[in-house]
Design a protein around this motif. Sequence first.
Motif, PDB file in Angstrom:
ATOM      1  N   PHE A   1       0.791  -1.168   0.007  1.00 12.42           N
ATOM      2  CA  PHE A   1       0.117  -0.074   0.028  1.00 12.42           C
ATOM      3  C   PHE A   1       0.988   1.015   0.045  1.00 12.42           C
ATOM      4  O   PHE A   1       0.543   2.311  -0.569  1.00 12.42           O
TER       5      PHE A   1
ATOM      6  N   LYS B   1       0.705   4.254  -2.710  1.00  6.89           N
ATOM      7  CA  LYS B   1       0.594   5.620  -2.539  1.00  6.89           C
ATOM      8  C   LYS B   1       1.846   6.328  -3.143  1.00  6.89           C
ATOM      9  O   LYS B   1       1.595   7.289  -3.825  1.00  6.89           O
TER      10      LYS B   1
ATOM     11  N   GLY C   1       1.598   6.698  -6.733  1.00  7.26           N
ATOM     12  CA  GLY C   1       0.515   7.540  -7.224  1.00  7.26           C
ATOM     13  C   GLY C   1       1.258   8.838  -7.047  1.00  7.26           C
ATOM     14  O   GLY C   1       0.815   9.909  -7.903  1.00  7.26           O
TER      15      GLY C   1
ATOM     16  N   TRP D   1      -0.761  10.553  -9.851  1.00  4.47           N
ATOM     17  CA  TRP D   1      -2.148   9.737 -10.044  1.00  4.47           C
ATOM     18  C   TRP D   1      -2.890   9.892  -8.897  1.00  4.47           C
ATOM     19  O   TRP D   1      -2.836   9.202  -7.908  1.00  4.47           O
ATOM     20  N   LYS D   2      -3.373  11.144  -8.748  1.00  2.00           N
ATOM     21  CA  LYS D   2      -4.299  11.724  -7.554  1.00  2.00           C
ATOM     22  C   LYS D   2      -5.067  10.663  -6.923  1.00  2.00           C
ATOM     23  O   LYS D   2      -5.065  10.316  -5.734  1.00  2.00           O
ATOM     24  N   PRO D   3      -6.048  10.208  -7.597  1.00  2.00           N
ATOM     25  CA  PRO D   3      -6.860   9.083  -7.155  1.00  2.00           C
ATOM     26  C   PRO D   3      -6.045   7.821  -6.378  1.00  2.00           C
ATOM     27  O   PRO D   3      -6.542   7.453  -5.366  1.00  2.00           O
ATOM     28  N   LEU D   4      -5.173   7.242  -7.138  1.00  2.00           N
ATOM     29  CA  LEU D   4      -4.262   6.055  -6.501  1.00  2.00           C
ATOM     30  C   LEU D   4      -3.518   6.717  -5.159  1.00  2.00           C
ATOM     31  O   LEU D   4      -3.782   6.281  -4.078  1.00  2.00           O
TER      32      LEU D   4
ATOM     33  N   LEU E   1      -4.194   9.166  -3.302  1.00  2.00           N
ATOM     34  CA  LEU E   1      -5.074   9.511  -1.977  1.00  2.00           C
ATOM     35  C   LEU E   1      -5.675   8.686  -1.313  1.00  2.00           C
ATOM     36  O   LEU E   1      -5.926   8.358  -0.314  1.00  2.00           O
ATOM     37  N   THR E   2      -6.043   7.561  -2.469  1.00  2.00           N
ATOM     38  CA  THR E   2      -7.028   6.431  -1.999  1.00  2.00           C
ATOM     39  C   THR E   2      -5.927   5.555  -1.123  1.00  2.00           C
ATOM     40  O   THR E   2      -6.360   4.946   0.030  1.00  2.00           O
ATOM     41  N   MET E   3      -4.558   5.290  -1.162  1.00  2.00           N
ATOM     42  CA  MET E   3      -3.871   4.410  -0.514  1.00  2.00           C
ATOM     43  C   MET E   3      -3.548   4.977   0.712  1.00  2.00           C
ATOM     44  O   MET E   3      -2.816   4.361   1.639  1.00  2.00           O
TER      45      MET E   3
ATOM     46  N   VAL F   1      -5.285   5.854   3.058  1.00  2.00           N
ATOM     47  CA  VAL F   1      -6.124   5.145   4.290  1.00  2.00           C
ATOM     48  C   VAL F   1      -5.630   3.756   4.717  1.00  2.00           C
ATOM     49  O   VAL F   1      -5.463   3.549   5.688  1.00  2.00           O
TER      50      VAL F   1
ATOM     51  N   SER G   1       2.144  11.725   3.484  1.00  2.00           N
ATOM     52  CA  SER G   1       0.576  11.852   3.178  1.00  2.00           C
ATOM     53  C   SER G   1       0.203  13.245   3.109  1.00  2.00           C
ATOM     54  O   SER G   1      -0.060  13.905   1.963  1.00  2.00           O
TER      55      SER G   1
END
Length: 119
Positions: free
Chosen positions: A8, A12, A15, A20-23, A25-27, A29, A63
């Motif tokens: 993970f 992150k 990304g 790659w913002k979605p990847l 940001l998602t990672m 969490v 992050s």
Amino acid sequence: MENLHIVFWLLKDVGWCMIWKPLGLTMIVPTLAIAVVIAWRTRHLASELAHNLAIVLWISANSYWMISEFFGFDTVQFGHGITGKHLALIPFTLGLLVLAYYYLVQKPRESRGTQVATL
């Protein structure tokens, strides 16, 4: 769990690197959640807890830094030459303080306790 945590974390950072913002940001969490779980599970061992708390703070700082770059406030001035990116120094510094406390205070206490017990 620790191995999945690394996957993970790498996703992150990939990304972040590739913007790659979605990847990225998602990672945040799962990376942060697993780091907190690992710290909680090792709370009875001072050395492990200190290092794992430092990792939680490192991931938090990392992050935040990524988020500041993604949303363009990394270069925003907050005064005295401090930018949005510089605010990541707060959790980085807290992580260093946790480790400094462990190595300068806790570990010497443990060593003295071991010496007394063996006498």
